[in-house]
Design an enzyme around this catalytic site. Structure first.
Site, mmCIF file in Angstrom:
data_model
loop_
_atom_site.group_PDB
_atom_site.id
_atom_site.type_symbol
_atom_site.label_atom_id
_atom_site.label_comp_id
_atom_site.label_asym_id
_atom_site.label_seq_id
_atom_site.Cartn_x
_atom_site.Cartn_y
_atom_site.Cartn_z
ATOM 1 N N LYS A 1 0.831 -1.204 0.000
ATOM 2 C CA LYS A 1 0.000 0.000 0.000
ATOM 3 C C LYS A 1 0.874 1.266 0.000
ATOM 4 O O LYS A 1 2.087 1.192 0.220
ATOM 5 C CB LYS A 1 -0.943 -0.034 1.212
ATOM 6 C CG LYS A 1 -1.943 -1.212 1.176
ATOM 7 C CD LYS A 1 -2.851 -1.168 2.393
ATOM 8 C CE LYS A 1 -3.799 -2.356 2.419
ATOM 9 N NZ LYS A 1 -4.690 -2.309 3.606
ATOM 10 N N TYR B 1 -12.127 -2.819 -3.450
ATOM 11 C CA TYR B 1 -12.677 -2.904 -2.089
ATOM 12 C C TYR B 1 -14.200 -2.926 -2.082
ATOM 13 O O TYR B 1 -14.817 -2.548 -1.081
ATOM 14 C CB TYR B 1 -12.145 -1.744 -1.243
ATOM 15 C CG TYR B 1 -10.721 -1.956 -0.747
ATOM 16 C CD1 TYR B 1 -10.386 -3.080 0.011
ATOM 17 C CD2 TYR B 1 -9.723 -1.024 -1.009
ATOM 18 C CE1 TYR B 1 -9.090 -3.273 0.474
ATOM 19 C CE2 TYR B 1 -8.418 -1.219 -0.542
ATOM 20 C CZ TYR B 1 -8.114 -2.348 0.197
ATOM 21 O OH TYR B 1 -6.833 -2.543 0.673
ATOM 22 N N ARG C 1 -1.636 -14.576 3.902
ATOM 23 C CA ARG C 1 -2.502 -14.007 4.949
ATOM 24 C C ARG C 1 -1.853 -14.141 6.329
ATOM 25 O O ARG C 1 -1.852 -13.216 7.124
ATOM 26 C CB ARG C 1 -3.881 -14.709 4.961
ATOM 27 C CG ARG C 1 -4.746 -14.436 3.749
ATOM 28 C CD ARG C 1 -5.265 -13.024 3.679
ATOM 29 N NE ARG C 1 -6.161 -12.670 4.772
ATOM 30 C CZ ARG C 1 -6.791 -11.507 4.860
ATOM 31 N NH1 ARG C 1 -6.630 -10.587 3.908
ATOM 32 N NH2 ARG C 1 -7.575 -11.239 5.877
ATOM 33 N N THR D 1 -5.625 -7.884 10.460
ATOM 34 C CA THR D 1 -5.899 -6.573 9.858
ATOM 35 C C THR D 1 -5.426 -5.418 10.738
ATOM 36 O O THR D 1 -4.831 -4.463 10.245
ATOM 37 C CB THR D 1 -7.416 -6.443 9.589
ATOM 38 O OG1 THR D 1 -7.829 -7.582 8.829
ATOM 39 C CG2 THR D 1 -7.733 -5.175 8.827
ATOM 40 N N ARG E 1 2.641 -7.050 9.502
ATOM 41 C CA ARG E 1 1.939 -5.982 10.225
ATOM 42 C C ARG E 1 2.368 -5.925 11.686
ATOM 43 O O ARG E 1 2.469 -4.842 12.275
ATOM 44 C CB ARG E 1 0.425 -6.194 10.104
ATOM 45 C CG ARG E 1 -0.114 -5.864 8.708
ATOM 46 C CD ARG E 1 -1.485 -6.449 8.491
ATOM 47 N NE ARG E 1 -2.155 -5.952 7.288
ATOM 48 C CZ ARG E 1 -3.283 -6.461 6.807
ATOM 49 N NH1 ARG E 1 -3.867 -7.482 7.420
ATOM 50 N NH2 ARG E 1 -3.829 -5.958 5.722
ATOM 51 N N ASN F 1 -1.773 -0.241 7.433
ATOM 52 C CA ASN F 1 -1.322 -1.612 7.706
ATOM 53 C C ASN F 1 -0.525 -2.237 6.569
ATOM 54 O O ASN F 1 -0.370 -3.461 6.494
ATOM 55 C CB ASN F 1 -2.498 -2.496 8.159
ATOM 56 C CG ASN F 1 -3.551 -2.667 7.092
ATOM 57 O OD1 ASN F 1 -3.396 -2.198 5.960
ATOM 58 N ND2 ASN F 1 -4.628 -3.345 7.439
ATOM 59 N N HIS G 1 -1.867 -5.601 1.414
ATOM 60 C CA HIS G 1 -3.114 -6.305 1.120
ATOM 61 C C HIS G 1 -2.754 -7.693 0.621
ATOM 62 O O HIS G 1 -1.800 -7.861 -0.123
ATOM 63 C CB HIS G 1 -3.893 -5.568 0.023
ATOM 64 C CG HIS G 1 -5.009 -6.410 -0.544
ATOM 65 N ND1 HIS G 1 -6.250 -6.486 0.048
ATOM 66 C CD2 HIS G 1 -5.042 -7.260 -1.606
ATOM 67 C CE1 HIS G 1 -7.010 -7.328 -0.650
ATOM 68 N NE2 HIS G 1 -6.298 -7.812 -1.656
ATOM 69 N N GLU H 1 -9.119 -10.545 -8.073
ATOM 70 C CA GLU H 1 -8.201 -9.427 -7.815
ATOM 71 C C GLU H 1 -7.028 -9.429 -8.795
ATOM 72 O O GLU H 1 -6.624 -8.371 -9.279
ATOM 73 C CB GLU H 1 -7.695 -9.496 -6.375
ATOM 74 C CG GLU H 1 -8.791 -9.205 -5.358
ATOM 75 C CD GLU H 1 -8.347 -9.321 -3.915
ATOM 76 O OE1 GLU H 1 -9.180 -9.078 -3.024
ATOM 77 O OE2 GLU H 1 -7.172 -9.652 -3.664
#
Ligand code: DAT
Ligand code: MG
Length: 154
Positions: A13, A53, A89, A95, A106, A116, A119, A130
């Site tokens: 991000k 999103y 993940r 999150t 994170r 954070n 993604h 995606e």
């Protein structure tokens, strides 16, 4: 390619790019054994961000999220490997970085949910959707790595 080989989408991000953490973040996933099969820098526009999103459209944080993700360039990466979706993940951490385990991206590098860093697709189905939002199929070249037998058994 083993039977459970998957592809997943990772975004570094705007906070990750601005903080100079692109290499550090990708390095962790690459070192785990995941294979980079596509990568580029781009700046998302509001339309693309809203589509990406879309599942959060009704949530109170949606506008802020779209605002944030479009403020500055991001890095989009497609990673491939055994159980790639879940591996990414779990390597990302939860999150909210406050709850994320130390040792996760994170949990080690971020402090707030709105900053954070990363993604990662949350299922095989969303990964496919995606990936197609960010990459044309010709932008994902196929190649083999001779190291593969040292990462997976079959
Ligand atoms: P994740 O990015 O772990 O898949 P998500 O899909 O639930 O999390 O949410 C997408 C992003 O939206 C998340 O990375 C940060 C933001 N977000 C989620 N919940 C939020 C909240 N309660 N307040 C502010 N931002 C939030
Ligand atoms: Mg998500």
């Amino acid at each position: 390619m083993s039977a459970d080989t998957q592809r997943t989408l990772v975004l570094i991000k705007p906070d990750g790019v601005q903080r100079g953490l692109v290499g550090a973040i990708i390095s962790r996933l690459e070192a785990r054994g995941l294979k980079i099969v596509a990568m580029k820098m781009l700046q998302m526009d509001r339309e693309m961000a809203s589509q990406h999103y879309d599942v959060h459209r009704q949530r109170p944080f949606f506008q802020g999220l779209v605002e944030f993700i479009t403020t500055s360039p991001i890095i989009a990466v497609v990673l491939e490997g055994s159980n790639a979706v879940e591996l990414v993940r779990r390597s990302m951490g939860t999150t909210d970085p406050v709850q994320a385990e130390p040792g996760t991206i994170r949990g080690d590098l971020a402090v707030e949910i709105g900053r954070n860093l990363i993604h990662g697709s949350d299922s095989l189905e969303t990964a496919a959707t995606e990936i197609s939002l960010f990459f044309k199929s010709e932008e994902i070249p196929g190649y083999t790595r001779s190291v593969e037998p040292w990462i997976t058994e079959s």
